[in-house]
Design a protein around this motif. Structure first.
Motif, PDB file in Angstrom:
ATOM      1  N   GLN A 106       0.837  -1.482   0.393  1.00 65.25           N
ATOM      2  CA  GLN A 106       0.087  -0.298   0.299  1.00 65.25           C
ATOM      3  C   GLN A 106       0.850   1.328  -0.079  1.00 65.25           C
ATOM      4  O   GLN A 106       0.429   2.246  -0.705  1.00 65.25           O
ATOM      5  N   ASP A 107       1.787   1.628   0.752  1.00 69.57           N
ATOM      6  CA  ASP A 107       2.711   2.302   0.599  1.00 69.57           C
ATOM      7  C   ASP A 107       3.670   2.517  -0.340  1.00 69.57           C
ATOM      8  O   ASP A 107       3.451   4.085  -0.962  1.00 69.57           O
ATOM      9  N   GLU A 113       0.681   4.280  -2.988  1.00 77.14           N
ATOM     10  CA  GLU A 113       0.302   5.056  -2.710  1.00 77.14           C
ATOM     11  C   GLU A 113       1.581   6.437  -3.136  1.00 77.14           C
ATOM     12  O   GLU A 113       1.613   7.606  -3.461  1.00 77.14           O
ATOM     13  N   CYS A 114       3.264   6.163  -3.069  1.00 75.44           N
ATOM     14  CA  CYS A 114       4.579   6.775  -3.910  1.00 75.44           C
ATOM     15  C   CYS A 114       3.850   6.792  -5.021  1.00 75.44           C
ATOM     16  O   CYS A 114       4.853   7.935  -5.681  1.00 75.44           O
ATOM     17  N   ARG A 157       1.589   7.043  -6.678  1.00 77.05           N
ATOM     18  CA  ARG A 157       0.517   7.916  -7.187  1.00 77.05           C
ATOM     19  C   ARG A 157       0.507   8.809  -6.874  1.00 77.05           C
ATOM     20  O   ARG A 157       1.042  10.335  -7.977  1.00 77.05           O
ATOM     21  N   ARG A 158       1.685   9.537  -5.562  1.00 76.37           N
ATOM     22  CA  ARG A 158       2.139  10.919  -5.809  1.00 76.37           C
ATOM     23  C   ARG A 158       3.267  11.375  -6.417  1.00 76.37           C
ATOM     24  O   ARG A 158       3.369  12.135  -7.253  1.00 76.37           O
ATOM     25  N   ASP A 177       0.842  16.061  -3.017  1.00 77.86           N
ATOM     26  CA  ASP A 177      -1.015  16.217  -2.272  1.00 77.86           C
ATOM     27  C   ASP A 177      -0.978  17.311  -2.570  1.00 77.86           C
ATOM     28  O   ASP A 177      -3.103  17.547  -2.856  1.00 77.86           O
TER      29      ASP A 177
END
Length: 228
Positions: free
Chosen positions: A28-29, A32-33, A35-36, A159
């Motif tokens: 998950q981490d 998420e990275c 996506r950023r 974000d």
């Protein structure tokens, strides 16, 4: 665990992904990275040269020149000099394979997907070859970083920027100013009383004129007849 986990090549002016390595990490981490990283790719024109966005477990490093940028997700154990040396090597490999015209005319994501094999080869080299074999090159990169430090961001910054780009600007709320009315002075009270008295006199005068007109409606016409 490998220190360089993911790499991609993007076009600077619009963040279009041109090629990328194959993902083997699905935590998950890490997702998420990723996506950023995509969000940051859209802002690369604001950060020419080198930069890093650091998080707790992962860091995003990027290096751009002309209209091509290379980006990588690295573990926090990866030295910055190694990450930027990797990106510089990747940039030279890509620009040697494709000219600026082809890059500028690319209209779909991952138009140079076949470059993935080169990314994987370079990534493997940096992950598994001893750093002593790259010692001279790493020292040169470290000297460059001292004279031209990379832009340092946080992953949370991406974000914030994403919200602004989507039209959701951050609102800064402040309490409304507290206005206090001044107390009425004696002169103000006197002026108010005089205005009320004048209004009352005008009202009484109007009533008397109306009563006079109603009591003697033909007086005006009689006076006109006498004069004629």
């Amino acid at each position: 665990m490998s220190m360089i986990l993911f790499a991609c090549v993007v076009r600077v002016r619009d963040g279009l992904p041109l090629s990328a390595s194959t993902d083997f990490y699905h935590t998950q981490d890490f997702l998420e990275c990723r996506r950023r990283l995509k969000t940051l790719a859209l802002r690369l024109a604001q950060y020419p040269g080198r930069g890093s966005a650091k998080g707790r477990d992962f860091s995003i490093h990027f290096s751009s020149s002309r209209d091509v940028a290379c980006m990588a997700i690295c573990s926090h154990q990866c030295p910055s000099a190694m990450a930027f040396y990797f990106l510089e090597t990747l940039w030279w490999e890509f620009t040697a394979s494709y000219d600026t015209t082809c890059i500028g005319l690319a209209s779909r994501p991952y138009a140079f997907l076949e470059f993935d094999s080169v990314i994987q080869k370079v990534k493997w080299h940096f992950n598994y070859v001893s750093s002593t074999q790259m010692e001279n090159s790493l020292e040169k990169i470290q000297e460059d970083l001292k004279f031209q430090p990379p832009v340092v961001l946080t992953l949370e910054d991406t974000d914030v920027a994403n919200g602004v780009m989507n039209g959701h600007t951050r609102m800064h709320l402040e309490p409304a100013p507290n206005f206090r009315m001044e107390p009425v002075t004696a002169l103000g009270v006197l002026s108010l009383i005089l205005n009320i008295m004048c209004a009352a006199l005008n009202l009484i005068r109007g009533i008397h004129l109306a009563e006079h007109s109603l009591q003697d409606p033909g007086s005006q016409f009689c006076w006109l007849d006498q004069t004629s």
